[in-house]
Design a protein around this motif. Structure first.
Motif, PDB file in Angstrom:
ATOM      1  N   VAL A 246       9.160  13.362 -16.210  1.00 32.68           N
ATOM      2  CA  VAL A 246       9.165  14.700 -16.159  1.00 32.68           C
ATOM      3  C   VAL A 246       8.018  15.494 -17.056  1.00 32.68           C
ATOM      4  O   VAL A 246       7.528  14.591 -17.800  1.00 32.68           O
ATOM      5  N   GLY A 247       7.824  16.783 -17.024  1.00 33.34           N
ATOM      6  CA  GLY A 247       6.608  17.337 -17.405  1.00 33.34           C
ATOM      7  C   GLY A 247       7.231  17.728 -18.828  1.00 33.34           C
ATOM      8  O   GLY A 247       8.531  17.610 -19.254  1.00 33.34           O
ATOM      9  N   ALA A 248       6.499  18.758 -19.621  1.00 32.26           N
ATOM     10  CA  ALA A 248       6.965  18.905 -21.049  1.00 32.26           C
ATOM     11  C   ALA A 248       6.461  20.488 -21.331  1.00 32.26           C
ATOM     12  O   ALA A 248       5.557  20.755 -20.641  1.00 32.26           O
ATOM     13  N   ALA A 249       7.271  21.125 -22.313  1.00 36.83           N
ATOM     14  CA  ALA A 249       6.796  22.389 -22.689  1.00 36.83           C
ATOM     15  C   ALA A 249       5.174  22.289 -23.310  1.00 36.83           C
ATOM     16  O   ALA A 249       4.750  23.468 -22.933  1.00 36.83           O
ATOM     17  N   VAL A 250       4.680  21.442 -23.619  1.00 33.03           N
ATOM     18  CA  VAL A 250       3.415  21.301 -23.902  1.00 33.03           C
ATOM     19  C   VAL A 250       2.705  20.637 -22.887  1.00 33.03           C
ATOM     20  O   VAL A 250       2.947  19.607 -22.178  1.00 33.03           O
ATOM     21  N   GLU A 251       1.577  21.696 -22.483  1.00 31.52           N
ATOM     22  CA  GLU A 251       0.679  21.016 -21.311  1.00 31.52           C
ATOM     23  C   GLU A 251      -0.025  20.020 -21.073  1.00 31.52           C
ATOM     24  O   GLU A 251      -0.614  19.619 -22.361  1.00 31.52           O
ATOM     25  N   GLY A 252       0.338  18.993 -20.225  1.00 32.14           N
ATOM     26  CA  GLY A 252      -0.356  17.696 -20.221  1.00 32.14           C
ATOM     27  C   GLY A 252       0.554  16.669 -20.814  1.00 32.14           C
ATOM     28  O   GLY A 252       0.214  15.417 -20.460  1.00 32.14           O
ATOM     29  N   LEU A 253       1.437  16.822 -21.373  1.00 32.74           N
ATOM     30  CA  LEU A 253       2.367  15.863 -21.934  1.00 32.74           C
ATOM     31  C   LEU A 253       3.469  15.505 -20.811  1.00 32.74           C
ATOM     32  O   LEU A 253       3.980  16.581 -20.175  1.00 32.74           O
ATOM     33  N   GLU A 254       3.785  14.311 -20.856  1.00 29.30           N
ATOM     34  CA  GLU A 254       4.969  13.868 -20.045  1.00 29.30           C
ATOM     35  C   GLU A 254       5.957  13.145 -20.760  1.00 29.30           C
ATOM     36  O   GLU A 254       5.770  12.439 -21.672  1.00 29.30           O
ATOM     37  N   HIS A 255       7.218  13.123 -20.379  1.00 31.66           N
ATOM     38  CA  HIS A 255       8.424  12.298 -20.704  1.00 31.66           C
ATOM     39  C   HIS A 255       8.858  11.428 -19.824  1.00 31.66           C
ATOM     40  O   HIS A 255       9.073  11.945 -18.536  1.00 31.66           O
ATOM     41  N   VAL A 256       9.179  10.137 -20.033  1.00 29.56           N
ATOM     42  CA  VAL A 256       9.983   9.359 -19.125  1.00 29.56           C
ATOM     43  C   VAL A 256      11.439   8.952 -19.679  1.00 29.56           C
ATOM     44  O   VAL A 256      11.484   8.307 -20.641  1.00 29.56           O
ATOM     45  N   TYR A 257      12.454   9.282 -18.822  1.00 29.91           N
ATOM     46  CA  TYR A 257      13.685   9.044 -19.225  1.00 29.91           C
ATOM     47  C   TYR A 257      14.214   8.238 -17.967  1.00 29.91           C
ATOM     48  O   TYR A 257      14.133   8.223 -16.949  1.00 29.91           O
TER      49      TYR A 257
ATOM     50  N   LEU B 174      22.249  17.027  -9.180  1.00 25.25           N
ATOM     51  CA  LEU B 174      21.390  17.207 -10.329  1.00 25.25           C
ATOM     52  C   LEU B 174      21.081  15.855 -10.720  1.00 25.25           C
ATOM     53  O   LEU B 174      21.936  15.007 -10.856  1.00 25.25           O
ATOM     54  N   THR B 175      19.731  15.420 -11.168  1.00 26.77           N
ATOM     55  CA  THR B 175      19.566  14.279 -11.693  1.00 26.77           C
ATOM     56  C   THR B 175      19.947  14.095 -13.261  1.00 26.77           C
ATOM     57  O   THR B 175      19.640  15.312 -13.705  1.00 26.77           O
ATOM     58  N   ALA B 176      20.884  13.161 -13.529  1.00 28.55           N
ATOM     59  CA  ALA B 176      21.208  13.229 -14.754  1.00 28.55           C
ATOM     60  C   ALA B 176      20.478  12.107 -15.469  1.00 28.55           C
ATOM     61  O   ALA B 176      19.977  11.291 -15.227  1.00 28.55           O
ATOM     62  N   PHE B 177      20.508  12.358 -16.866  1.00 23.00           N
ATOM     63  CA  PHE B 177      20.048  11.630 -17.977  1.00 23.00           C
ATOM     64  C   PHE B 177      21.241  11.104 -18.850  1.00 23.00           C
ATOM     65  O   PHE B 177      22.161  11.643 -18.845  1.00 23.00           O
ATOM     66  N   ASN B 178      20.832  10.213 -20.011  1.00 19.33           N
ATOM     67  CA  ASN B 178      21.829   9.886 -20.912  1.00 19.33           C
ATOM     68  C   ASN B 178      22.231  10.883 -21.865  1.00 19.33           C
ATOM     69  O   ASN B 178      21.022  11.550 -22.399  1.00 19.33           O
ATOM     70  N   GLY B 179      23.652  11.388 -22.060  1.00 13.68           N
ATOM     71  CA  GLY B 179      23.925  12.504 -23.004  1.00 13.68           C
ATOM     72  C   GLY B 179      23.637  12.060 -24.391  1.00 13.68           C
ATOM     73  O   GLY B 179      23.506  10.871 -24.886  1.00 13.68           O
ATOM     74  N   SER B 180      24.048  12.930 -25.389  1.00 12.47           N
ATOM     75  CA  SER B 180      23.979  12.649 -26.644  1.00 12.47           C
ATOM     76  C   SER B 180      25.379  12.016 -27.166  1.00 12.47           C
ATOM     77  O   SER B 180      25.412  11.037 -28.117  1.00 12.47           O
TER      78      SER B 180
ATOM     79  N   LEU C  20      10.776  19.232 -19.275  1.00 11.33           N
ATOM     80  CA  LEU C  20      11.146  20.041 -18.199  1.00 11.33           C
ATOM     81  C   LEU C  20      12.047  19.487 -17.157  1.00 11.33           C
ATOM     82  O   LEU C  20      12.125  18.163 -17.306  1.00 11.33           O
ATOM     83  N   PRO C  21      12.885  20.056 -16.539  1.00  9.00           N
ATOM     84  CA  PRO C  21      13.734  19.461 -15.337  1.00  9.00           C
ATOM     85  C   PRO C  21      12.774  18.924 -14.390  1.00  9.00           C
ATOM     86  O   PRO C  21      11.701  19.221 -13.888  1.00  9.00           O
ATOM     87  N   PRO C  22      13.416  17.723 -13.908  1.00 11.02           N
ATOM     88  CA  PRO C  22      13.022  17.203 -12.798  1.00 11.02           C
ATOM     89  C   PRO C  22      12.911  18.212 -11.356  1.00 11.02           C
ATOM     90  O   PRO C  22      13.707  19.056 -11.608  1.00 11.02           O
ATOM     91  N   THR C  23      12.047  18.344 -10.358  1.00 10.37           N
ATOM     92  CA  THR C  23      11.659  19.269  -9.491  1.00 10.37           C
ATOM     93  C   THR C  23      13.057  19.402  -8.541  1.00 10.37           C
ATOM     94  O   THR C  23      13.368  20.482  -8.292  1.00 10.37           O
ATOM     95  N   GLU C  24      13.756  18.430  -8.685  1.00 10.99           N
ATOM     96  CA  GLU C  24      15.062  18.474  -7.740  1.00 10.99           C
ATOM     97  C   GLU C  24      16.373  19.429  -8.456  1.00 10.99           C
ATOM     98  O   GLU C  24      17.362  19.589  -8.094  1.00 10.99           O
ATOM     99  N   ASN C  25      16.031  19.610  -9.742  1.00 11.07           N
ATOM    100  CA  ASN C  25      17.113  20.167 -10.606  1.00 11.07           C
ATOM    101  C   ASN C  25      16.795  21.694 -10.628  1.00 11.07           C
ATOM    102  O   ASN C  25      17.169  22.437 -11.309  1.00 11.07           O
TER     103      ASN C  25
END
Length: 273
Positions: free
Chosen positions: A156-167, A184-190, A248-253
């Motif tokens: 997924v993208g990030a609030a900082v331009e050019g940065l990416e996160h992988v979950y 909605l695609t889900a990730f692990n919660g807190s 940022l959310p995945p496109t499908e979200n």
């Protein structure tokens, strides 16, 4: 569970307790509102006005070189001179003390960063509250968790331009809202076994923060049942400050309906009381 099954007075009370606790963390002495800088570290040592020492990102991890008269408190111990933090795992953070400030040493999107947190920053001291929709039990939607055979990496993208996160995504949550079925695609919660979804909807950029909101979901029941309580749709730190690297959310979200529940655009971003 139906709306009729919910004690509305208790429902509102629990929401208020949740919102108050979230605000206390956000605006705490060393919460996200106290951040004064987002410093991207490189192999070349660099000094910053809001932290002591010269900081660098090396093959062996983050290193700080403290000049004479400078010191930090790490795990309760005062350190001088050179200190190596080692290689930090992705999305990990370490916190060290410097006077009344706390310095966050972290790794985000494959980059080492330094984020000083000073209690006296104007963003924190001027903070009042986060606007939100009035809690309403009808926004607590029953859905179902649809697990993948194996967790899937999602970039997924990030609030900082050019940065990416992988979950790693363990699966999707399916539910009905606005007369249509959504996933909605889900990730692990807190919480252990819990889930988290990042999403936008038709209110995004209108009454709610444009880039994202997040929703924590309790662990699914034995039959996969989950409750998506959109009253607890929460702003991420990037809704308040540009010094955050939020995903940022995945496109499908991107929901095509208006979720008029949860937290709204912060006052700091021009939101209305």
């Amino acid at each position: 569970m139906t709306v009729q099954d919910i004690d509305r007075v208790d429902f509102v009370k629990q929401w208020e307790e949740w919102h108050r606790a979230k605000e206390e963390v956000l605006a705490g002495p060393h919460g996200f509102l106290a951040i004064t800088g987002l410093h991207w570290l490189s192999p070349e040592p660099a000094r910053f006005t809001d932290a002591p020492g010269a900081w660098s990102a090396t093959a062996d991890g983050v290193v700080v070189e403290l000049a004479e008269g400078e010191e930090l408190t790490v795990d309760g111990l005062v350190v001088h001179g050179r200190y190596a933090f080692g290689v930090l795992p992705e999305r990990d953070s370490r916190y060290v003390g410097w006077g009344d400030a706390v310095l966050e040493v972290a790794r985000r999107g494959g980059h080492d960063i330094l984020r000083p947190r000073h209690p006296g920053t104007a963003l924190r001291t001027a903070f009042r509250y986060t606007p939100a929709y009035d809690p309403d039990p009808r926004w607590a939607v029953t859905g179902r968790f649809l697990p993948f055979a194996e967790p899937r990496p999602v970039t997924v993208g990030a609030a900082v331009e050019g940065l990416e996160h992988v979950y790693d995504s363990p699966g999707q949550v399916e539910f009905e809202l606005g007369g249509a079925r959504h996933r909605l695609t889900a990730f692990n919660g807190s919480a252990p076994g819990g889930l988290m979804v990042l999403f936008t909807d038709s209110t995004s950029g209108v009454t709610t923060y444009a880039a994202n909101r997040s929703l924590q979901i309790a662990p699914p029941g034995p039959d996969g049942t989950v409750i998506l309580d959109f009253n607890r749709a929460a702003n991420l730190p990037c809704a308040y400050t540009d010094l955050a690297t939020c995903p940022l959310p995945p496109t499908e979200n991107r929901l095509p309906v208006a979720v008029e529940a949860g937290e709204r655009i912060p006052l700091e971003r021009g939101g209305r009381p």
